[in-house]
Design an enzyme around this catalytic site. Structure first.
Site: not given
Ligand code: DX5
Ligand code: ZN
Length: 214
Positions: A7, A32, A34, A36, A65, A67, A139, A175
Site C-alpha cells: 500500500s 495498492h 488507498d 481517502m 481502494h 475509501m 478490511m 487489508d
Molecule cells: C487503511 C488502508 C490500508 C493500509 C494498510 O485504511 O486501507 O491499505 O494502508 O496499511 P498497513 O499494512 O500498514 O496496515
Molecule cells: Zn487499502
C-alpha cells in the site's frame, strides 16, 4: 501463491518513484492505492492526479481502494488515470440499485471491480453481489491509517468468502495490519491477495518482507 500488494499510503511521497521502483524490483505483484476523502473515514490521502503519474512509472497492476463517500462521482477520473481494479466500500452505497449500477459501470469500462467491507460489516451485506465481483476486500483494520493492528475477525470472513465462492470468480484480498504472521493466517484461511503498507515500506529489507508474505 498469494499476490502481494504494497500500500503506497505508507510510501515516502517525497521519493515516490524510488519507492515504487523498489517494490517492483523486490517482487510486489500489485500496487495498492488507498484513496481517502476525509469524509468516509478520518484521513485524507491522495487522488487521481497522482495515480496518473504513478501509472506512467510502473507496470504493476493498480489496485485502487476508494475509501470515499461518493465513489460514483469520481470513478471516471480513476478509470482515466489508469486504475486496473477499482474497489469501493459497500458502506458508502445508498442502495442495491446504485451498487449494481456502479459494478456494471466499472465493468463496461473494462476494469475489474471489487467491494470492500469494514470490520463491522458482515459478508452477508455483499452476498448478493458476489457473482458479479472480481474481488472482495476484507478490511482487517478500520479505514484511515497504516500501521494499525490486525483484527482477527477478518479470518472468519476470509473462510466464509472462500466457502461461498463455488462457481463465482472473485479474489479475496485482505487489508490492514498484514505482516509475516498475520499474512500466514490469512493465506491459510484462503486469501488470494495480501495488502501490506507499513510492514513493507518500513522494513529494513523490503525484499525479505515481500518474500515473507508469498
Ligand atoms: C487503511 C488502508 C490500508 C493500509 C494498510 O485504511 O486501507 O491499505 O494502508 O496499511 P498497513 O499494512 O500498514 O496496515
Ligand atoms: Zn487499502
Amino acid at each position: 501463491m498469494v499476490k502481494v500488494a504494497p500500500s503506497v499510503l505508507s510510501a515516502n511521497f517525497a521519493e515516490l518513484k524510488k519507492d515504487l521502483d523498489s517494490i517492483q524490483k523486490y517482487g510486489a505483484d500489485w500496487i495498492h492505492y488507498d484513496v481517502m476523502d476525509g469524509h468516509f473515514g478520518p484521513n485524507i490521502s491522495f487522488g487521481y492526479s497522482i495515480l496518473k503519474d504513478v501509472s506512467k512509472v510502473t507496470n504493476l497492476f493498480l489496485d485502487v481502494h476508494l475509501m470515499i463517500s461518493d465513489p460514483k462521482k469520481y470513478v471516471d477520473e480513476f478509470i482515466k488515470a489508469g486504475a486496473d481494479l477499482i474497489t469501493f466500500h459497500i458502506e458508502a452505497m445508498e442502495s442495491e440499485e446504485k451498487t449494481r449500477e456502479l459494478i456494471e459501470y466499472i465493468h463496461q469500462h473494462n476494469k475489474h471491480v471489487g467491494i470492500s467491507i469494514k470490520p463491522a460489516t458482515p459478508v452477508s451485506a455483499i452476498e448478493k453481489y458476489l457473482n458479479d465481483l472480481d474481488l472482495v476486500l476484507v478490511m482487517s483494520v478500520e479505514p484511515g491509517f497504516g500501521g494499525q493492528s490486525f483484527q482477527d475477525m477478518a479470518i472468519a470472513k476470509i473462510k466464509e468468502l472462500k466457502d461461498k465462492r463455488q462457481d463465482a470468480h472473485y479474489l479475496i484480498e485482505v487489508d490492514g495490519g498484514i505482516n509475516a504472521q498475520t499474512g500466514k493466517l490469512c493465506k491459510d484461511a484462503g486469501a488470494d491477495v495480501l495488502v501490506a503498507g507499513s510492514y513493507v515500506f518500513n522494513a529494513d529489507n523490503r525484499q525479505a518482507a515481500i518474500d515473507s508474505l508469498k
